[in-house]
Each structure stands twice: as C-alpha cells, then as structure tokens.
Design a protein around this motif. Structure first.
Motif, PDB file in Angstrom:
ATOM      1  N   UNK A   1      35.934  46.786  25.410  1.00  0.00           N
ATOM      2  CA  UNK A   1      36.363  48.139  25.734  1.00  0.00           C
ATOM      3  C   UNK A   1      37.819  48.322  25.294  1.00  0.00           C
ATOM      4  N   UNK A   2      38.194  49.576  25.069  1.00  0.00           N
ATOM      5  CA  UNK A   2      39.544  49.884  24.579  1.00  0.00           C
ATOM      6  C   UNK A   2      40.534  49.961  25.738  1.00  0.00           C
ATOM      7  N   UNK A   3      40.814  48.828  26.327  1.00  0.00           N
ATOM      8  CA  UNK A   3      41.754  48.758  27.445  1.00  0.00           C
ATOM      9  C   UNK A   3      42.983  47.968  26.975  1.00  0.00           C
ATOM     10  N   UNK A   4      44.176  48.514  27.169  1.00  0.00           N
ATOM     11  CA  UNK A   4      45.392  47.827  26.689  1.00  0.00           C
ATOM     12  C   UNK A   4      45.800  46.674  27.600  1.00  0.00           C
ATOM     13  N   UNK A   5      45.004  45.615  27.603  1.00  0.00           N
ATOM     14  CA  UNK A   5      45.222  44.503  28.523  1.00  0.00           C
ATOM     15  C   UNK A   5      46.336  43.598  28.007  1.00  0.00           C
TER      16      UNK A   5
ATOM     17  N   UNK B   1      40.084  44.974  38.669  1.00  0.00           N
ATOM     18  CA  UNK B   1      39.343  43.941  39.392  1.00  0.00           C
ATOM     19  C   UNK B   1      37.852  44.228  39.310  1.00  0.00           C
ATOM     20  N   UNK B   2      37.145  43.479  38.467  1.00  0.00           N
ATOM     21  CA  UNK B   2      35.693  43.613  38.384  1.00  0.00           C
ATOM     22  C   UNK B   2      35.211  44.898  37.754  1.00  0.00           C
ATOM     23  N   UNK B   3      35.989  45.483  36.860  1.00  0.00           N
ATOM     24  CA  UNK B   3      35.537  46.673  36.148  1.00  0.00           C
ATOM     25  C   UNK B   3      36.026  46.619  34.709  1.00  0.00           C
ATOM     26  N   UNK B   4      35.213  47.149  33.801  1.00  0.00           N
ATOM     27  CA  UNK B   4      35.614  47.243  32.400  1.00  0.00           C
ATOM     28  C   UNK B   4      35.817  48.704  32.008  1.00  0.00           C
ATOM     29  N   UNK B   5      35.842  49.571  33.023  1.00  0.00           N
ATOM     30  CA  UNK B   5      35.972  51.010  32.774  1.00  0.00           C
ATOM     31  C   UNK B   5      37.441  51.406  32.779  1.00  0.00           C
ATOM     32  N   UNK B   6      37.831  52.235  31.849  1.00  0.00           N
ATOM     33  CA  UNK B   6      39.211  52.694  31.706  1.00  0.00           C
ATOM     34  C   UNK B   6      39.174  54.209  31.499  1.00  0.00           C
TER      35      UNK B   6
END
Length: 538
Positions: A302-306, A274-279
C-alpha cells in the motif's frame, strides 16, 4: 498392503476435509461433474450451491475472513471460472485465503478450440499467488497441498484447474495432512524496539490508527494511548475494537468517520499504524513520521509513507512499546484537543442519528440498527452509501463486521451474511445493503431459502447509486445512470420464500426490525431511504 483406489475427486475431498474444510461453494457445471459426483457421495464437506459463481466466490472469501481458515469455491470451465473472478479479487485484496477449484477441458482437448476453453492460469494470474493445472492423477495430492499451503501461509488466493476426465480417474495416492508450520513469536525485546520508541518519544502530537489486526490488543492500545497521549482512530475493520467510552477513542477516519478528526489527524507529527494497512488519503498528515506494525509487513504494497516497519503482531510489540513509554511526558494540550474532538462528534452524531422525516434519513436507519441488533451480532456490509453511513453512525461494541475492504465490490453483503450464518448458526446475522448492491445478487435470495438461513437483510432503498451520484455532484459532471429501476423488494422477497417488511414511518423502524430479527427464517426489511448527500464525499 494393498493401497486403496479412489477417484481424483474423492482424493481431493478427503484431503480438503483433512485440512479442516467444512463447506465448498459453487455452481454445478459440465467440466466438474466428476467432482460433484464425489461431493454427493460423502458427508464430511457440505456443498453449498449458489445461483451465480460470483456469489460462491464471495461466500468463500467471507468464510476465510470470518474464520481465518481456508475458503473454497468451485466452478466449471470458461464462463464458470470467469464468474468467480470478482469474489477472488475481493479475497486477494483483503488477504483472505481462498482456494478456487475449477473444471477444465478434457486432457485430449486441452489447448484446442474446444468450447469454453481458456488458459485459466493466465485468467487468474492477477489474483492468485499460485495456480496450476493438474496433468496427472498421481500429482493431485502434491498440487493440492501446495495450493492450500500457499493460500494459508501467504493469506492469498490459490487456484487449481482439473481436466474433466481427470476428476474421475483412479489413483492409489493417499491424502496427507498439511505440513504444520510453527511460527512462534517474533524475537522482540525492549531493546530491539528502541528506534521505534525514540521516534514516538519525539512526538508532541501523536496519533494511533488501528485496524482488525490489533483485535487482540485492545487493552494495550488503550494503555499506549494514555501513556503517549495519543488519539485513537480506527479503520472500518477496527470498529468495536475499543469501547466508544474510552477517553481517547475518536472513532473512524475518512469517509464515514469522525468528520472533526480529519483536521486533527493532519496535524499529527508521529503516527503509529497498528494492525491496519489502510491509509485514508486526504485525511492524513503529509509530513508525519509513520511507524507500522503488521504481521505480514513483507507483503504490504500500500502507498503508506512508512519510516519504520515492524513485522510482528500487536500482541508482541505493544507491551514492549508501553514499557518504553512509562514516564513519558505527554502533551496535555494535545490530549485536550483529542478529547474535544471526541466530545464534539459524540454530540453531533447523536443528533444526526435522531433525524426525523420520511423517506428515512440513512443516519436514522443506522441508529435504529444500533439500538436493536444483538450485542454479538454479525453484520455483513455491502459496498456503497450504506457502508459509509454504517461506519459513521453505528456505535459498534462486540459485534463482528465483515465487508469488502480494498476491493470494495457491490454485491458482497448478502453472500457474506449467508456464510456467516452457516459458520455461526446460533448468532444473529444482519446484512446492511443498498438497493443497487442487492440487485447484483438478487437470485441468491433463493440460496438463503434453500438452506433455511435465518438472516435479516436490511435494504437502504433510495432508488439511486447514491455514492456515485454524490461523487459526480462533487466533480460537477453530468449525471446519467445513477437512478435505479427497483422492483418491489417486499413482493420479490416473499416470492422467494422470505418474510418481508416495509416500515411506513420513521417511528416504526425499531419495532419492524425487532420483528424481522426474531422470525426464525430469512427476512428482508425494505426501508424507503432519503437521498442524502454524504457530507464527507470527495
């Protein structure tokens, strides 16, 4: 009707003032003399002159982060422009709208071997969403409008270079306001979020990771955590978003976070960002289903497995998700595990923050700050060991924190603190810096003196690049270059017109900090800090 004639520089300043710009940060240079002349002849925009262009760009980035509006910096051609790059990298990485205005070779020397010439559009390409070189006085309005509009709409860096002679060329063009863009609200209904709700309802071990983008949704986040039975973790930008006492608030994750939360997070089966692109790599589940809410989702790289992305604000989305989860049968066992992790870290953190000894344990320094700073203070963090200890031990409530997020540059703390004070003269501003980071911008202690900025710089002085030393130790490689040759920060600050302090015992920490905070001018507190291996170093 006769049109008013003005110089290009005067036109640009009128237009920037129309856009709401209050300050421009920079260093005077030969190629910007016409721009400086125009700045000196008006009083709508304040020119803040710094000792180094990187400081100017850091200050512009901090302005954008703190206000959400445009930060502006300026420099001459060649070395001036290149010195801006570190601060522009910070703004680009953290999606802060910044405009860089640089001087360029005169039009009859453009592209030649004239001293200091470089193709600036190529130079800033990695950081700038838009960059152009002004070729005609009559194009100034169009280019400036495009640069500012792009910076604000894309939340990114833009750049204009202006040949030296064109700054003083006359034009009859008229400044015009920026086109207003009505974004409105995203078209979300309860039904449109059914897929997200279905994924969430499949969960037995849910977690929420929240950041600064959820700043307006604290109440809805807590309600969601309660209905869903999810622990709440926050990025550094989300510190203070939710009260520490909230039942499922587990504090941070990753370096400087709740060390007991990492294993719990790895067991999550559904994660809502929620409101962050940090992983936080290494602290997260490898096979969880991930839902991400972000206003600028189309810009996230960003390398987030969304699995499912929702392009919207948390204010728009969370209330509808809460409606979906009314009556959800949450896992009491998972809730109990979350609460156990919360309570365990609260006990450990309290003990750690009361560490004894001299030089002072960094946790004890941060706890002293936690006890003494104003409830609405602005904290400017440099990058380094000071950052992770602050994240770990400072129990943020209503304070605002500004820092270098993705770029993670040293030297950001002092410039950000100065900017914060210029924007909010009535608030307490405290920079928390390491000795290594401060030395990168030492000359700009004089900038705070010049503008009589009532800020306090707290130096964690362990005579080491401790974060790098810790990482070298973990890797088992040979150490060289991490020991610092430090000046006497107290004498140096005093030579720059600051008041300076050095507590000689751990018992004097709070009282010395209180004295520094209430001086009414720039103050530095040099704290002899123990070289403590940070426990979460990877």
């Amino acid at each position: 009707m006769t049109k008013t004639e003005r110089t290009v520089a005067e036109l640009m300043l009128e237009q920037l003032s129309m856009y709401g710009v209050k300050r421009i940060y920079g260093v005077v240079g030969d190629a910007t003399i016409g721009f400086i002349d125009a700045l000196a002849k008006q009083d709508q925009i304040q020119f803040i002159t710094t000792k180094h262009e990187s400081t100017a760009a850091f200050m512009a980035s901090a302005e954008a982060k703190l206000t959400g509006g445009l930060g502006v910096c300026t420099a001459t051609m060649g070395p001036g422009a290149t010195n801006l790059l570190n601060g522009l990298g910070d703004a680009h990485a953290d999606r802060a709208p910044v405009l860089a205005l640089t001087g360029q070779a005169p039009t009859d020397k453009f592209g030649t071997a004239t001293p200091q010439f470089i193709n600036q559009q190529d130079l800033v390409k990695p950081f700038a969403a838009y960059s152009a070189n002004l070729a005609s006085p009559d194009a100034a309005v169009d280019l400036l409008e495009k640069a500012v509009g792009t910076a604000l709409r894309q939340r990114d860096v833009t750049h204009l270079s202006v040949p030296k002679d064109l700054f003083m060329e006359k034009t009859t063009e008229t400044p015009r306001p920026l086109a207003e863009v009505l974004e409105g609200t995203a078209v979300f209904t309860k039904e449109s979020l059914e897929k997200a709700a279905d994924i969430m309802k499949s969960s037995k071990r849910p977690m929420i990771l929240a950041g600064s983008g959820a700043a307006g949704s604290a109440e809805d986040l807590q309600k969601l955590a309660h209905l869903w039975g999810a622990g709440i973790l926050v990025s550094l930008g989300g510190k203070g978003l939710i009260e520490e006492s909230a039942p499922l608030m587990l504090q941070g994750i990753g370096e400087g976070g709740n060390p007991h939360a990492s294993e719990l997070f790895k067991q999550a089966d559904v994660v809502l960002l929620a409101g962050t692109t940090w992983w936080p790599e290494g602290h997260v589940p490898t096979d969880a289903r991930v839902i991400q809410i972000d206003r600028y989702f189309n810009q996230i790289e960003k390398n987030i497995p969304v699995e499912l992305g929702i392009a919207g604000t948390t204010e728009e989305v969370l209330p509808l998700l809460n409606e979906h989860l009314e009556g959800f049968s949450r896992s009491d066992d998972w809730v109990a595990r979350c609460q156990d992790v919360k309570e365990k870290w609260a006990r450990d953190n309290e003990n750690e923050g009361n560490s004894e000894g001299y030089p002072v344990h960094p946790s004890r320094i941060i706890r002293a700050l936690d006890r003494t700073v104003a409830p609405d203070a602005i904290l400017a963090l440099d990058t380094g060991d000071n950052t992770v200890w602050t994240n770990r031990n400072f129990r943020q409530t209503n304070q605002t924190t500004v820092f270098s997020g993705y770029w993670r540059t040293m030297g950001f703390g002092l410039p950000a603190a100065m900017t914060a004070k210029l924007i909010h003269p009535d608030k307490q501003v405290v920079a928390i810096v390491g000795d290594g980071g401060l030395q990168m911008v030492l000359a700009d202690l004089l900038t705070a003196t010049r503008y009589r900025l009532d800020i306090t710089v707290v130096v964690l002085n362990n005579e080491s690049l401790q974060m790098e030393k810790d990482k070298i130790d973990v890797m088992g490689t040979k150490v060289i270059g991490t020991d610092l040759t430090n000046p006497d920060f107290v004498k140096l600050a005093e030579a720059c017109g600051w008041k300076a302090f050095r507590p000689e015992s751990v018992d004097r920490l709070e009282s010395v900090l209180e004295d520094a905070f209430h001086l009414g001018g720039p103050a530095l507190v040099d704290i002899k800090t123990a070289q403590v291996f940070f426990p979460e170093t990877e």
